[in-house]
Structure formats: C-alpha cells, structure tokens
Design a protein around this motif. Structure first.
Motif, mmCIF file in Angstrom:
data_model
loop_
_atom_site.group_PDB
_atom_site.id
_atom_site.type_symbol
_atom_site.label_atom_id
_atom_site.label_comp_id
_atom_site.label_asym_id
_atom_site.label_seq_id
_atom_site.Cartn_x
_atom_site.Cartn_y
_atom_site.Cartn_z
ATOM 1 N N TYR A 139 0.841 -1.201 0.000
ATOM 2 C CA TYR A 139 0.000 0.000 0.000
ATOM 3 C C TYR A 139 0.878 1.255 0.000
ATOM 4 N N SER A 140 0.749 2.060 -1.034
ATOM 5 C CA SER A 140 1.564 3.270 -1.140
ATOM 6 C C SER A 140 1.240 4.278 -0.047
ATOM 7 N N VAL A 141 0.020 4.227 0.500
ATOM 8 C CA VAL A 141 -0.359 5.167 1.548
ATOM 9 C C VAL A 141 0.527 5.019 2.780
ATOM 10 N N VAL A 162 3.804 11.580 7.719
ATOM 11 C CA VAL A 162 2.908 12.264 8.661
ATOM 12 C C VAL A 162 3.330 11.987 10.098
ATOM 13 N N LEU A 163 3.654 10.744 10.393
ATOM 14 C CA LEU A 163 4.058 10.368 11.747
ATOM 15 C C LEU A 163 5.332 11.086 12.179
ATOM 16 N N LEU A 177 -4.877 10.444 8.477
ATOM 17 C CA LEU A 177 -6.072 9.607 8.660
ATOM 18 C C LEU A 177 -6.972 9.651 7.426
ATOM 19 N N GLU A 178 -7.140 10.835 6.847
ATOM 20 C CA GLU A 178 -7.992 10.966 5.673
ATOM 21 C C GLU A 178 -7.400 10.260 4.454
ATOM 22 N N SER A 179 -6.077 10.173 4.396
ATOM 23 C CA SER A 179 -5.450 9.525 3.240
ATOM 24 C C SER A 179 -5.738 8.028 3.184
ATOM 25 N N ILE A 180 -6.119 7.441 4.309
ATOM 26 C CA ILE A 180 -6.426 6.002 4.342
ATOM 27 C C ILE A 180 -7.714 5.704 3.581
ATOM 28 N N TYR A 203 -15.523 4.287 9.594
ATOM 29 C CA TYR A 203 -14.526 3.388 9.003
ATOM 30 C C TYR A 203 -13.353 3.149 9.958
ATOM 31 N N LEU A 204 -12.924 4.219 10.621
ATOM 32 C CA LEU A 204 -11.808 4.064 11.562
ATOM 33 C C LEU A 204 -12.202 3.165 12.733
#
Length: 312
Positions: free
Chosen positions: A182-184, A191-192, A212-215, A230-231
């Motif tokens: 997964y490229s995300v 971000v972290l 979080l939104e990128s997931i 979803y989270l």
C-alpha cells in the motif's frame, strides 16, 4: 552489509547493561560522554558530514542508540523509519534520531585521549581499550529524516527494555509487508515523523488528520461520520468500536474548528492533540494486526455481516 548507529533522544533505556540484538536491529545503552576534544579529533582525522559543535550538541540528550544492519545510508533510513512507525503504534512518545554513524558512541567516546599514554591514564579503565584514529575511521552523517516532538506530552511510553526489541522487530516485518502493498504507508510514515515537530498544536492536529484521511480517499461527503465509522470498524479486532467512533468523530470536530480559525482547548482533562494522535497510532496498530488496509466497501461489508450475525 554494514552496521549503522543512530543515537536516540527522548527514550529511556532500562536493564540494557549489554547490547540486545534481534535480527537486523539492536538496542545499545549509552555508557560514556563524548568530549569536545573527541569531537575535535573526529573533525580533523575522520569523516564528519556535520560540524563537530553540532555533533556535540545533538548527543547531549541521547541515552541510547539503535543499531541497524544495512547496505547503505538509504537502506538504513528505510529500516529506521519502519522501527519508528512501530514504536509509535506501540504507544511510545515521539522521539528523535539525532545523527547516524558507522561506530557506536561507546566506541568513539575517548578517542582523543587514547592517542597518547598520558591521555589513557585520565580515562576510566573500561575506556582505555578501543578505537583510535590510527585503527578506525569514524563517519558521521546528519539524521536521515526529521523526527522528535516540539512539545512534551504525558501519558506516552518512554522506557525501553530488552524484551521490547523482539516484539518491535516482529511488527517491523509486518509493517514492511504493508508498505510493499500500500503506497499510503509511505505517506503515513511522513505524517508520523513530521506532525509532532510542528510547534503549533492546532496545525499539528490538522497534519495528523491528513494522514487519517489519506487512508480513505474516496470519502467526499458526510466526512466526519463516515471517517469515524470506518476508523472504528478498522479497530474492531482490538477494542470497543462505539467508543472509538465517538472519539474519532469528536476529533474530526476539533480538526474542523482549527481549519476554520478556531483554537483548541483542553476540556475535562482531555487533550485534543493527544486524542487525535492516539487515533492515528491505534489505527496503525489495527493495520498491523489485520495485515491489510481494508477498502471502504470491505469495512461496510464487515459491519453488515456483524449486524446480521447479532440477529441470529
């Protein structure tokens, strides 16, 4: 394959009397100070890609090192990033990689004094045997990426023990599998590392939410409800979905407040930044546990299946 050493600031070693090695990684507690004379020796006789004054300053807050076996500095960067991500997923306080070298602090501490018999006499006995400028070439690079924390946050772990490393290395292997699929994951790593070093807590919170939104990039409407749902479902193997849903929905409200010029406020002892950071790190924990990043449709199917099962 060489071994690289990364002094870490912000972590506290406990019971690390000897180096602990698992696979390509090792925890090493710092034993000695590196004097300004040692740094001057490294500057004149070795390969420093930073100034010796900078190196001296960076090491002052380091109590331990992470050693990594790698084929190059680029390779060690990837392996250290994976380690960093897993530590955050395990609830550790944001910490920083200060620099990178091909020898441990414990090796080059005292290197200046060891070049003469007079200097040797001034060293503790344990430091008298070791590398010198005649027997080794120490190379020091800047940290391979920016990390750390612009502000202190309580309630997050800092203590590193020998038994931790085996668990972390197992998770590193799982993260590397996710990263390859997964490229995300590459974006989440950035971000972290970058969010905790943003001095403004509101802007830092916004940055965490970009991760979080990128997931779930397909979410374009009813954003706060759907993202929180979803989270929460992503967390289902690990905990209470209802509680996580409420926490995520409230945190997204904080994100919207900041985005529209509002200020974050701590209410009833709850720190909005910490709540948002924990959502991200617990989401990473869920990804590691699942060994996948489910699509939105898969999470909806899980919810419907669970609802149908509850009726039986």
């Amino acid at each position: 394959m060489g071994r690289y050493y990364a002094p870490l600031s912000g972590l506290i070693p406990r019971d690390l009397n000897e180096p602990v090695r698992v696979g390509e990684y090792a925890f090493i507690a710092r034993k000695w100070d590196v004097s300004i004379f040692d740094w001057a020796e490294l500057q004149s006789k070795h390969r420093l890609h930073i100034s010796y004054a900078t190196g001296d300053m960076l090491l002052k807050g380091c109590n331990m090192e992470l050693a990594v076996s790698a084929s190059s500095t680029n390779d060690v960067r990837d392996k250290m990033l994976a380690f960093h991500v897993v530590m955050y997923a395990r609830g550790f306080h944001p910490f920083s990689v200060q620099l990178l070298s091909n020898y441990s602090i414990n090796d080059y501490a005292g290197i200046c004094s060891r070049k003469s018999s007079h200097g040797l006499e001034l060293l503790p006995e344990e430091m008298r045997t070791g590398i010198t400028s005649a027997t080794a070439c120490v190379e020091v690079w800047p940290a391979p990426y920016i990390s750390g924390a612009a502000f202190r946050k309580e309630g997050l772990a800092r203590t590193v023990t020998p038994d931790l490393l085996a668990r972390v290395v197992g998770d590193v292997d799982r993260w590397n599998i996710l990263r390859s699929k997964y490229s995300v994951c590459h974006f989440l790593e950035r971000v972290l590392m970058s969010s905790p070093v943003v001095a403004d807590t509101g802007q830092s919170l916004l940055h965490v939410w970009t991760g979080l939104e990128s997931i779930f990039p397909k979410v374009q409407s009813e954003v706060s409800f759907r993202l929180a749902l979803y989270l929460a479902q992503l967390q289902s193997p690990l905990g209470d979905r209802r509680e996580f849903f409420q926490k995520a929905k409230k945190s997204y409200g904080d994100r919207s407040k900041v985005a529209h010029g509002g200020e974050l406020k701590t209410k009833e002892g709850i720190d909005p930044w910490m709540e948002t950071w924990s959502i991200l790190t617990q989401t990473l924990r869920a990804m590691l546990d699942r060994q996948k990043i489910p699509m939105e449709e898969e999470l909806i199917q899980e919810l419907l299946t669970a609802a149908d099962a509850s009726k039986c």
